[in-house]
Design a protein around this motif. Structure first.
Motif, PDB file in Angstrom:
ATOM      1  N   ILE A  39       0.820  -1.224   0.000  1.00  0.00           N
ATOM      2  CA  ILE A  39       0.000   0.000   0.000  1.00  0.00           C
ATOM      3  C   ILE A  39       0.845   1.262   0.000  1.00  0.00           C
ATOM      4  O   ILE A  39       0.326   2.343  -0.265  1.00  0.00           O
ATOM      5  CB  ILE A  39      -1.015   0.025   1.164  1.00  0.00           C
ATOM      6  CG1 ILE A  39      -0.318   0.019   2.516  1.00  0.00           C
ATOM      7  CG2 ILE A  39      -2.019  -1.103   1.025  1.00  0.00           C
ATOM      8  CD1 ILE A  39      -1.252   0.126   3.708  1.00  0.00           C
ATOM      9  N   ASN A  40       2.133   1.125   0.250  1.00  0.00           N
ATOM     10  CA  ASN A  40       3.027   2.289   0.215  1.00  0.00           C
ATOM     11  C   ASN A  40       3.943   2.293  -1.002  1.00  0.00           C
ATOM     12  O   ASN A  40       4.734   3.217  -1.176  1.00  0.00           O
ATOM     13  CB  ASN A  40       3.858   2.349   1.501  1.00  0.00           C
ATOM     14  CG  ASN A  40       3.054   2.857   2.662  1.00  0.00           C
ATOM     15  OD1 ASN A  40       2.610   3.994   2.669  1.00  0.00           O
ATOM     16  ND2 ASN A  40       2.831   2.001   3.649  1.00  0.00           N
ATOM     17  N   CYS A  41       3.826   1.271  -1.840  1.00  0.00           N
ATOM     18  CA  CYS A  41       4.675   1.157  -3.027  1.00  0.00           C
ATOM     19  C   CYS A  41       4.230   2.148  -4.102  1.00  0.00           C
ATOM     20  O   CYS A  41       3.036   2.314  -4.360  1.00  0.00           O
ATOM     21  CB  CYS A  41       4.602  -0.273  -3.566  1.00  0.00           C
ATOM     22  SG  CYS A  41       5.519  -0.513  -5.100  1.00  0.00           S
ATOM     23  N   ALA A  42       5.196   2.775  -4.749  1.00  0.00           N
ATOM     24  CA  ALA A  42       4.899   3.736  -5.813  1.00  0.00           C
ATOM     25  C   ALA A  42       4.441   3.041  -7.090  1.00  0.00           C
ATOM     26  O   ALA A  42       3.738   3.635  -7.906  1.00  0.00           O
ATOM     27  CB  ALA A  42       6.135   4.595  -6.092  1.00  0.00           C
ATOM     28  N   GLU A  43       4.836   1.789  -7.272  1.00  0.00           N
ATOM     29  CA  GLU A  43       4.536   1.052  -8.507  1.00  0.00           C
ATOM     30  C   GLU A  43       3.932  -0.312  -8.207  1.00  0.00           C
ATOM     31  O   GLU A  43       4.263  -1.290  -8.874  1.00  0.00           O
ATOM     32  CB  GLU A  43       5.829   0.860  -9.308  1.00  0.00           C
ATOM     33  CG  GLU A  43       6.664   2.089  -9.494  1.00  0.00           C
ATOM     34  CD  GLU A  43       6.387   2.797 -10.794  1.00  0.00           C
ATOM     35  OE1 GLU A  43       5.951   2.140 -11.734  1.00  0.00           O
ATOM     36  OE2 GLU A  43       6.604   4.009 -10.851  1.00  0.00           O
ATOM     37  N   ALA A  44       3.064  -0.411  -7.207  1.00  0.00           N
ATOM     38  CA  ALA A  44       2.483  -1.699  -6.827  1.00  0.00           C
ATOM     39  C   ALA A  44       1.793  -2.358  -8.016  1.00  0.00           C
ATOM     40  O   ALA A  44       1.155  -1.695  -8.825  1.00  0.00           O
ATOM     41  CB  ALA A  44       1.506  -1.515  -5.682  1.00  0.00           C
ATOM     42  N   GLU A  45       1.957  -3.683  -8.090  1.00  0.00           N
ATOM     43  CA  GLU A  45       1.377  -4.431  -9.192  1.00  0.00           C
ATOM     44  C   GLU A  45       0.770  -5.712  -8.650  1.00  0.00           C
ATOM     45  O   GLU A  45       1.436  -6.464  -7.928  1.00  0.00           O
ATOM     46  CB  GLU A  45       2.473  -4.758 -10.216  1.00  0.00           C
ATOM     47  CG  GLU A  45       1.932  -5.144 -11.559  1.00  0.00           C
ATOM     48  CD  GLU A  45       3.042  -5.213 -12.594  1.00  0.00           C
ATOM     49  OE1 GLU A  45       3.186  -6.303 -13.178  1.00  0.00           O
ATOM     50  OE2 GLU A  45       3.743  -4.211 -12.790  1.00  0.00           O
ATOM     51  N   ASN A  46      -0.475  -5.970  -8.970  1.00  0.00           N
ATOM     52  CA  ASN A  46      -1.186  -7.168  -8.503  1.00  0.00           C
ATOM     53  C   ASN A  46      -1.170  -7.293  -6.982  1.00  0.00           C
ATOM     54  O   ASN A  46      -1.011  -8.384  -6.449  1.00  0.00           O
ATOM     55  CB  ASN A  46      -0.605  -8.428  -9.152  1.00  0.00           C
ATOM     56  CG  ASN A  46      -0.761  -8.436 -10.661  1.00  0.00           C
ATOM     57  OD1 ASN A  46      -1.770  -7.978 -11.175  1.00  0.00           O
ATOM     58  ND2 ASN A  46       0.256  -8.917 -11.350  1.00  0.00           N
ATOM     59  N   GLY A  47      -1.274  -6.170  -6.293  1.00  0.00           N
ATOM     60  CA  GLY A  47      -1.339  -6.197  -4.843  1.00  0.00           C
ATOM     61  C   GLY A  47      -0.021  -6.486  -4.155  1.00  0.00           C
ATOM     62  O   GLY A  47      -0.001  -6.849  -2.986  1.00  0.00           O
ATOM     63  N   GLU A  48       1.088  -6.299  -4.866  1.00  0.00           N
ATOM     64  CA  GLU A  48       2.412  -6.549  -4.287  1.00  0.00           C
ATOM     65  C   GLU A  48       3.333  -5.380  -4.605  1.00  0.00           C
ATOM     66  O   GLU A  48       3.181  -4.708  -5.611  1.00  0.00           O
ATOM     67  CB  GLU A  48       3.000  -7.849  -4.836  1.00  0.00           C
ATOM     68  CG  GLU A  48       2.182  -9.063  -4.426  1.00  0.00           C
ATOM     69  CD  GLU A  48       2.787 -10.374  -4.893  1.00  0.00           C
ATOM     70  OE1 GLU A  48       4.003 -10.403  -5.180  1.00  0.00           O
ATOM     71  OE2 GLU A  48       2.048 -11.355  -4.964  1.00  0.00           O
ATOM     72  N   GLY A  49       4.299  -5.167  -3.711  1.00  0.00           N
ATOM     73  CA  GLY A  49       5.283  -4.112  -3.923  1.00  0.00           C
ATOM     74  C   GLY A  49       6.192  -4.437  -5.090  1.00  0.00           C
ATOM     75  O   GLY A  49       6.453  -5.602  -5.391  1.00  0.00           O
ATOM     76  N   CYS A  50       6.693  -3.381  -5.738  1.00  0.00           N
ATOM     77  CA  CYS A  50       7.544  -3.566  -6.917  1.00  0.00           C
ATOM     78  C   CYS A  50       8.951  -4.025  -6.559  1.00  0.00           C
ATOM     79  O   CYS A  50       9.634  -4.646  -7.360  1.00  0.00           O
ATOM     80  CB  CYS A  50       7.610  -2.263  -7.716  1.00  0.00           C
ATOM     81  SG  CYS A  50       8.534  -0.926  -6.881  1.00  0.00           S
TER      82      CYS A  50
END
Length: 172
Positions: A39-50
């Motif tokens: 939820i704090n990732c700038a580029e989260a993809e499919n509910g996971e951090g980049c």
């Protein structure tokens, strides 16, 4: 549990408090940290951090400033620890969109700590998410349980673990 959390993130419907319920070692804290990262990732993809942005790198280094993990001091979580949570939550998150506070073994709160925590749960400042990890929710005050979104964790079946390992290692 993970699919449920990913759907909540995708719909941007994150409650202010979660109650992660399951046996010790099932992955409640690991999931809480992964949720905080996603939820704090700038580029989260499919509910996971980049894994590449500054927030994800801070998580990987164990120094993300908006993640706080509370554990019992001795046998109990004391009122001073809850007051410290309240103080921190009164400010905006430092670098992320959300501050995430994970309370491990939340059922170990003293009566005074649990009562103080209720005030935090009733009107948390925006940008804060509380995650309480417990083995048995009946060990918490019912008013705490009623204010949290319950997420159940079950162990991964041994057959699935065996299949995954044998597929990755070519061993029976």
């Amino acid at each position: 549990a993970i699919q449920f959390l990913k759907r909540a993130m995708a719909q941007e419907k994150l409650p202010h408090a979660y109650l992660f319920v399951g046996i010790p070692g099932v992955g409640k804290t690991t999931t809480a940290v992964a949720l905080a990262q996603a939820i704090n990732c700038a580029e989260a993809e499919n509910g996971e951090g980049c894994g590449k942005c500054i927030s994800c790198r801070q998580f990987a280094g164990g120094n993300f400033p908006d993640l706080q993990i509370i554990e019992p001091v001795g046998q109990f979580i004391k009122i001073e620890q809850i007051r410290e949570i309240d103080r921190g939550m009164s400010f905006k998150p430092l670098s992320g969109r959300y501050r995430v506070v994970v309370i491990r073994q939340a059922e170990m709160m003293t009566q005074e700590a649990a009562n103080a925590f209720l005030k935090t749960l009733e009107e948390p400042p925006p940008g804060n998410i509380l995650i309480l990890n417990v083995t048995e929710p009946r060990d918490l005050l019912p008013t705490i349980v009623s204010r949290c979104q319950k997420v159940g964790f079950r162990p991964i079946p041994a057959s699935l673990i065996a299949r995954t390992l044998s597929g990755k290692t070519n061993l029976d």
